[in-house]
Structure formats: C-alpha cells, structure tokens
Design a protein around this motif. Structure first.
Motif, PDB file in Angstrom:
ATOM      1  N   SER A 113      28.485  75.381  71.695  1.00  0.00           N
ATOM      2  CA  SER A 113      28.164  75.349  70.348  1.00  0.00           C
ATOM      3  C   SER A 113      27.297  74.400  69.922  1.00  0.00           C
ATOM      4  O   SER A 113      27.251  73.179  70.622  1.00  0.00           O
ATOM      5  CB  SER A 113      29.537  75.271  69.492  1.00  0.00           C
ATOM      6  N   ALA A 114      26.400  74.422  68.926  1.00  0.00           N
ATOM      7  CA  ALA A 114      25.519  73.380  68.485  1.00  0.00           C
ATOM      8  C   ALA A 114      26.209  71.964  68.274  1.00  0.00           C
ATOM      9  O   ALA A 114      25.778  70.943  68.522  1.00  0.00           O
ATOM     10  CB  ALA A 114      24.786  73.941  67.400  1.00  0.00           C
ATOM     11  N   ASN A 115      27.387  72.171  67.529  1.00  0.00           N
ATOM     12  CA  ASN A 115      27.943  70.928  66.958  1.00  0.00           C
ATOM     13  C   ASN A 115      29.137  70.391  68.130  1.00  0.00           C
ATOM     14  O   ASN A 115      29.477  69.468  67.785  1.00  0.00           O
ATOM     15  CB  ASN A 115      28.325  71.152  65.525  1.00  0.00           C
ATOM     16  N   GLY A 116      29.423  71.273  69.168  1.00  0.00           N
ATOM     17  CA  GLY A 116      30.446  70.975  69.997  1.00  0.00           C
ATOM     18  C   GLY A 116      31.907  71.004  69.601  1.00  0.00           C
ATOM     19  O   GLY A 116      32.771  71.429  70.216  1.00  0.00           O
TER      20      GLY A 116
ATOM     21  N   ARG B 234      18.155  68.486  67.654  1.00  0.00           N
ATOM     22  CA  ARG B 234      17.322  69.740  67.278  1.00  0.00           C
ATOM     23  C   ARG B 234      16.095  69.379  66.654  1.00  0.00           C
ATOM     24  O   ARG B 234      16.001  68.422  66.016  1.00  0.00           O
ATOM     25  CB  ARG B 234      18.211  70.972  66.426  1.00  0.00           C
TER      26      ARG B 234
ATOM     27  N   THR C 122      27.208  71.639  74.654  1.00  0.00           N
ATOM     28  CA  THR C 122      26.343  71.871  73.571  1.00  0.00           C
ATOM     29  C   THR C 122      25.117  72.099  74.250  1.00  0.00           C
ATOM     30  O   THR C 122      24.109  72.529  73.531  1.00  0.00           O
ATOM     31  CB  THR C 122      26.187  70.476  72.817  1.00  0.00           C
TER      32      THR C 122
ATOM     33  N   CYS D 241      24.266  64.901  64.717  1.00  0.00           N
ATOM     34  CA  CYS D 241      22.881  65.476  64.511  1.00  0.00           C
ATOM     35  C   CYS D 241      22.775  65.733  63.110  1.00  0.00           C
ATOM     36  O   CYS D 241      23.266  66.973  62.684  1.00  0.00           O
ATOM     37  CB  CYS D 241      22.751  66.714  65.572  1.00  0.00           C
TER      38      CYS D 241
ATOM     39  N   LEU E  61      19.198  62.706  65.935  1.00  0.00           N
ATOM     40  CA  LEU E  61      20.723  62.431  66.627  1.00  0.00           C
ATOM     41  C   LEU E  61      20.911  60.892  66.605  1.00  0.00           C
ATOM     42  O   LEU E  61      20.163  60.071  66.870  1.00  0.00           O
ATOM     43  CB  LEU E  61      20.445  62.594  68.094  1.00  0.00           C
TER      44      LEU E  61
ATOM     45  N   THR F  96      27.354  65.962  77.670  1.00  0.00           N
ATOM     46  CA  THR F  96      27.435  67.054  76.732  1.00  0.00           C
ATOM     47  C   THR F  96      28.388  68.099  77.085  1.00  0.00           C
ATOM     48  O   THR F  96      28.386  69.055  76.235  1.00  0.00           O
ATOM     49  CB  THR F  96      25.986  67.805  76.393  1.00  0.00           C
TER      50      THR F  96
ATOM     51  N   PRO G 210      26.592  66.469  70.298  1.00  0.00           N
ATOM     52  CA  PRO G 210      25.633  67.426  69.913  1.00  0.00           C
ATOM     53  C   PRO G 210      24.363  67.058  70.715  1.00  0.00           C
ATOM     54  O   PRO G 210      23.988  65.947  70.805  1.00  0.00           O
ATOM     55  CB  PRO G 210      25.438  67.148  68.393  1.00  0.00           C
ATOM     56  N   GLN G 211      23.400  68.226  70.699  1.00  0.00           N
ATOM     57  CA  GLN G 211      21.989  67.835  71.310  1.00  0.00           C
ATOM     58  C   GLN G 211      21.013  67.754  69.949  1.00  0.00           C
ATOM     59  O   GLN G 211      21.183  68.400  68.972  1.00  0.00           O
ATOM     60  CB  GLN G 211      21.597  69.208  72.008  1.00  0.00           C
TER      61      GLN G 211
ATOM     62  N   GLN H 229      35.864  63.073  67.330  1.00  0.00           N
ATOM     63  CA  GLN H 229      35.483  63.544  66.156  1.00  0.00           C
ATOM     64  C   GLN H 229      36.822  63.887  65.163  1.00  0.00           C
ATOM     65  O   GLN H 229      37.650  64.295  65.940  1.00  0.00           O
ATOM     66  CB  GLN H 229      34.721  64.776  65.821  1.00  0.00           C
TER      67      GLN H 229
END
Length: 724
Positions: free
Chosen positions: A430-433, A24, A450, A128, A29, A381, A21-22, A3
C-alpha cells in the motif's frame, strides 16, 4: 514506524506499526518532529466511534438513506456487510505536522532534503505529502510554534471570507484553539474583536491576548454586542462546535443590518428566515485551509493557482501564518498546554471525552523520537505482520500471492475472495503503509510493505495481483511479467492503445521463455447466474449461432472530482467499468468484437462520459448493446442482462436471479447476489496449482480492451470503429 489511528467502530485510538511510505512524484517525504492534536476535530471522531450504531445513524441521516437504497437494490446481507466493513476501516488521525524533509519526489525543485517544513501530515513518524501542502519553516520559528501553521490557516481562511476592514467589530464565537488564533489574527487586522465562550479559563486567556470577552452563560450576549457597538457586529465568525441552532440564531441577532456571518466550526443550521431576511445578512461556510483544498489538480497534481487571480491559496495561507509566527505578531506559546511523547499518546486521547490532561486544555503537542537514520538514507519499508514456520511455506509453483494495492476494493472484495479461495497470501503493498498493514493483520498476510518491488523480487511469489489506480495497470503488468510472475490485474488492462501494445509485447516475450498467465478481473462471467445462462444457451453460446444481448448498468453518480473521471489516471467509467459487459457479452456469444459504435448523453460528451450506449458487432453476427447510465435511481437494481436467441429469452437481474422464457425444463433460478469474485479466484488458485489453460484466453482480454478503447474513438469520430 508508528502511526496513530482511530477505530470508528469502537472509538479506540491505537498506535499502529506500519511500513514507512515511499516518496512519490510531486510529493515530499518528511520525518516527523512535532504534531498538534486538534482537540475539537479529533474529539468528534472519538465520540463518534464510541457511540452505538443507532447514535451513529442519527448523526449521519444522509448515509442512512444510502443504506436503505442499497438494501432495496442489493439486499440486506450485502448491505450490512458493506456497512460493517466501512466502520471497520480505521482513520488516520492528525493534520498539523512539522518535520524534516528526507526525500523529494520528481518535479519538486524548491524543497530540499534537510529542510524543516510544516504540512497537513498525520500523526505518524514518516509522512509523504503533496508539494502544495508543504511550506518551509523560517529559522526563527520553533517546531512547537510551526505546529500551529495548518490550524492557523483554517482560521485565516474564515477571516478572508468575512473580509474585515480596519475598525470593524467582529465577534468570534468559540474560543477554542481555532477561535483564539482567529481572534488574534483579526486583532492584527485592526478589528475590534469580541470573543464568546462558556469556559472562564479560555476567556481569561483571550483577554491576556488583547481580546474583549463575553460569557453567554452569564450575560445576554446579543444585547451586550449591540450595546458595545451601537449598531451590532459587522461580522460574526463562528469557530464553535455544537449541535445547537442557538449559535446561528444569536449570530444573526447580534449582527448589524447587512452584516456577514462565516462558519468555520460545526453548529446546527436550522436557520430562521426572519433573522436573515430583515437584515439582509450574508452567510458562508469556510472550507478548511483555503482555495485548493479538495481540488486534486491543486493538491495531488501540483497545479498552483496563478497569484494574480487567486491571491490566497491554502499554501500561501500556510506561508502567512509562518510569517506572523516569525515576526512574533501571532502568539501561540500561551496556547500550548502540554508536549507529550508519541508513546504516551493516551495521556491526551484517554481523556479526550473531557479535556486533555486536565481542565482548560487548549493545544496538546506530540513529540517524536530523534531520527535513527540521516536524511537521504534508505528507510525501512517492510513490516512482517506475523511469522509463519518454514514448514508451511509452499513451493514456487504453489500459487503464493503478492498483492499490489490495498484500497477499498482490495479490502472489501479481492483479499476476502482470495482468502476464501485458499490462496497463500504472502505480501501486500500500500502507498501509505496503513491500509496494507490493517488488511495484513485481518487476513493473515505475512508482509506489509510500501515497495511494490518487494512483490516482484520475492521468488516465492507466483501470482502478482494488481489493484491500483488504472493508469498504473499496464506498467505493473509488464514489470510483473518480466519478473516471471503470473498476473491478475483489476480491469482495465490498459487505458491507452500504446499501453495495450506494450502489454501484448511483454506477454509474448515472456511466453516464449515460459508460459506466464495474464488475467483481468472480469469476474461476472464466473457468477452462478451467468454460468447457468451459458449452459442454457448451449450451441448458441459456442459461437455458431448469433444472438442479441442487451446489458444495462444503473451505475449511479460518483463525484465529478473523483480520480476515476480523470482520463490520464482513471480513464473514465466506460474504460474502467463498461468493459465488464463487453467481456460478459463476448463470453456468452462465444465470439470476438469486430466493430463498435458509442453514443453518449449531452451535446458534446467527453471521453470520460458516464452515461452512454455502446453497440457491439461480433464476428459470428451476434450483436450487443451496453447501456451504461449514471443518472438513474440508486433504489433500482444496478445491473440487468437480457439475452435473445432462437425464440428464447433469458433475463438476469442484478446477479441474484435468472428467468428463462422458452426453455424446456427451466423457468427461474434465484439466490443471494453473487458477482463471481469467489469462484473466479477459486478457479485461478486451482489453475496455478495444477496447471492448465488460462481462465480467459489472452486474445479475449486484448479484444475486450481494444473494443473499449475503440468505443472512445467512436465517440470522437461519430461513427463505427473497427476493432483489429
């Protein structure tokens, strides 16, 4: 995955390795295929990062005012730490994204795995994105064409605001990427379009797209536009980026009487009243992609605006651009300067202070590697940030920590305090990594992931630290207890009564199998000033002698659209912050709350009010008053505590000083601001490694949470509420 991020402190652009990311609920995704580099916006970020501190301050005078106010209330050192911490938080780059859907969250029914979609995703191999910021790409539109969807919607929204009619003359000031797209869209709308720019290459490109052009460096554009039209422009749409006020002056002077001016770009806004007054001009600033932008209900919760009442939302603007691309009416191929592999991103960003890859660059695209997994397959992840030798890995009872949540508070306070306390930090989620990975690198955390289940499933982790949004606290506490972990959760423990009941049941069940500690982040009782106050009060603080305590929190305003104000997500500021003072008064009185009454500002205050007074009645006869106000000056100290007991008075000011009246041998104590975070974690880590009783009895945590929830019921009922 990779990223792109921008360091605001140094101006450096970095390709960072982060966990994927996972998916949600309500999100999609997406595996990336192409992203478009917005040269104007991203160049501004690069230039800001490369500027020195003085230049940064000059560019943000409103932030300078906030810094001065914080120095006045909190002191110089805490303020400087906050400023440098903010600058040390890199920004993810990009908002024009094309990719293939690999997973859909619950609630998404009209997007399927395998669909090609355009979104406002970032420059990352996986993103995501909320459903309302995703649009399907027609088969006839290539990935390269679709990458222009979001930036095209920005220009389209400006056009919707200027509201052109067939035959009107509209001037477009600035023929960069957005300007060239906007000029084409206006031409399709049946307008006479005149484009203004200083760059001859852009003027030539505009003419090839059927746009009349003028160069302000070689001609008096105001006179030229008036001569072309006879009356002046019907509308002026500004897509330029400059600090100069001259653009607005020219726009006003070239407009006809009662003309319209819409700003899409960024220009100086020292307006001349005479220019606008004499012609009764209207001026409006366009907000990004269209209605729904920055509205959490629309973007995050997925609540669409009804079409009969809001015809063009940001998503419907996306769809419009894609339709025009599919029919060939909107031409973007001539705007593509280059397509660069992601690994060669410096070919674009390394020359961004001039132009990307040479003179006259308009649009640069990043291409991404082909997929290594098929849609729907499990994605990796977890990223091991650095390897530690097996000899340094501590046993299960040694206080190894896993952290769920890597937001601002975790980065600014929790993780540094844990590190200072000597905790062994194993994994951060973390949600976004990205945020978790950056904290892991900075503080030596072994893993960034994530998936919060990675913390619960790791047998070496003893303590689960939860620092997520409030609506997830109770659920994560229960799961962590069931996984056999000790739990530290940032306040509040729960935001609904049934959640509190479930937490109690989980704690009791796991305690029967083996003592598992639950601790809420009520750090203020561990502050040196509070510890001194507790010692000075002596027998009064043992619960045998009642006292009166008044706590005032000058909380300050936070935006009305913040998630904290959402009852279902943040619970409101009383639940999320005033609970600190219920715990603090409970600690000092040595008793439990038995009844609560709350009154709030306004004729019909809601549960999420942020200006209220709470009365507390304690079992030993003590009383507490909590004044939680959001309408005070930020220049005034944020927190104050007054204790009255046995003809003695203590005044605690912002956790920096303590003054005593009527105490033998004590008059004052002062030092730097210390709200007790470090001491709280020092004691917690010591307790985990040596055993002993919990730092705060679980019954007190339950009582404080129940009292906070009772305060909300009191506001609804208009009277005292008993705390069971």
């Amino acid at each position: 995955m990779y990223q792109l991020i921008q360091n605001l402190k140094s101006g450096e652009t970095v390709l960072e390795t982060v966990p994927a990311p996972q998916v949600r609920a309500g999100h999609v995704l997406i595996r990336t295929r192409r992203t478009l580099v917005s040269l104007g916006t991203e160049r501004m970020l690069v230039d800001f990062g490369k500027a020195n501190l003085l230049s940064k301050a000059r560019q943000q005078p409103d932030k300078v005012k906030q810094v001065i106010e914080k120095i006045q209330s909190d002191g110089l050192l805490p303020t400087l730490e906050a400023v440098f911490r903010k600058l040390d938080q890199p920004l993810p780059l990009g908002y024009c994204h094309v990719g293939e859907v690999v997973a859909v969250g619950t609630g998404v029914t009209d997007i399927a795995i395998g669909d090609r979609v355009a979104s406002n995703g970032q420059h990352a191999e996986m993103v995501c994105v909320p459903r309302n910021l995703v649009a399907k790409i027609p088969d006839s539109v290539s990935d390269e064409q679709a990458a222009f969807t979001v930036i095209g919607a920005i220009g389209l929204q400006g056009i919707r605001l200027i509201n052109p009619t067939l035959g009107e003359t509209i001037v477009v000031v600035g023929l960069g990427l957005i300007g060239l797209l906007t000029a084409q869209l206006l031409h399709l709308n049946g307008c006479r379009v005149v484009g203004l720019d200083l760059d001859d290459h852009k003027l030539t490109l505009a003419r090839s797209l059927g746009i009349e052009t003028l160069n302000p460096s070689t001609i008096d554009v105001v006179k030229a536009v008036v001569d072309l039209t006879g009356v002046g422009a019907d509308g002026v749409l500004i897509t330029a980026s400059t600090k100069s006020d001259e653009v607005m002056t020219q726009a006003a002077r070239m407009s006809r009487k009662r003309g319209r001016i819409v700003l899409v770009g960024v220009v100086g806004l020292n307006l001349s009243r005479a220019d606008f007054f004499e012609k009764e001009l209207t001026f409006q600033v366009s907000c990004s992609y269209g209605p729904g932008r920055y509205d959490a209900d629309y973007e995050q919760a997925g609540h669409d605006y009804p079409l009969p009442f809001v015809r063009w939302t940001e998503n419907r603007n996306f769809q419009t651009i894609l339709h025009l691309l599919s029919t060939g009416q909107l031409r973007v191929e001539p705007l593509i300067t280059e397509v660069v592999p992601l690994a060669n991103y410096q070919q674009i960003y390394g020359q961004m202070n001039g132009s990307a890859s040479g003179s006259g660059s308009i649009a640069s695209l990043l291409s991404y590697p082909e997929a290594t997994t098929r849609p729907g397959e499990q994605l990796g992840t977890s990223v091991r940030v650095h390897q530690i030798s097996a000899g340094t890995r501590l046993s299960q009872s040694a206080g190894v920590v896993g952290i769920i949540g890597a937001g601002n508070f975790a980065g600014s306070t929790l993780v540094p305090a844990l590190k200072k306390a000597g905790a062994t930090l194993q994994t951060i989620v973390s949600a976004n990594g990205l945020s978790g990975t950056l904290l892991a690198k900075k503080h030596g955390i072994v893993n960034s992931t994530t998936r919060y289940q990675d913390v619960l499933d790791d047998p070496t982790i003893d303590l689960c630290v939860i620092s997520t949004r409030h609506n997830s606290h109770a659920k994560l506490v229960i799961e962590a207890l069931q996984a056999g972990k000790h739990v530290f959760v940032e306040k509040p423990l729960a935001i609904y009564e049934d959640e509190l009941t479930d937490v109690i049941a989980a704690q009791q069940a796991t305690s029967q199998a083996g003592e598992r500690m639950v601790l809420v982040g009520f750090n203020r009782r561990f502050s040196p000033t509070v510890q001194k106050a507790k010692a000075l009060l002596g027998g009064s603080a043992s619960g045998t002698v009642p006292m009166n305590i008044i706590a005032t929190m000058n909380a300050g305003v936070i935006p009305a659209n913040s998630w904290v104000h959402d009852r279902t997500m943040g619970g409101g500021r009383i639940l999320g912050e005033a609970c600190h003072y219920i715990d603090l008064i409970t600690y000092l009185t040595g008793s439990h709350v038995t009844a609560v009454c709350m009154n709030a500002m306004g004729k019909n205050p809601s549960e999420t009010t942020d200006s209220a007074s709470i009365l507390l009645r304690y079992d030993n006869g003590a009383t507490g008053v909590i004044n939680y106000f959001a309408n005070g000056s930020k220049a005034y100290a944020k927190e104050r505590l007054e204790v009255y007991s046995q003809e003695r008075t203590l005044i605690l000011d912002n956790f920096k000083s303590l003054k005593g009246y009527g105490f033998n041998g004590f008059s004052s104590q002062s030092g730097g601001q210390d709200k007790g975070h470090t001491e709280q974690f020092r004691r917690l880590v010591h307790s985990l490694r040596t055993g002993g009783v919990p730092l705060i009895p679980f019954a007190e945590l339950v009582n404080t949470t129940a009292a906070t929830l009772a305060a909300l019921r009191s506001l609804q009922n208009g009277g005292w509420v008993t705390v069971g």
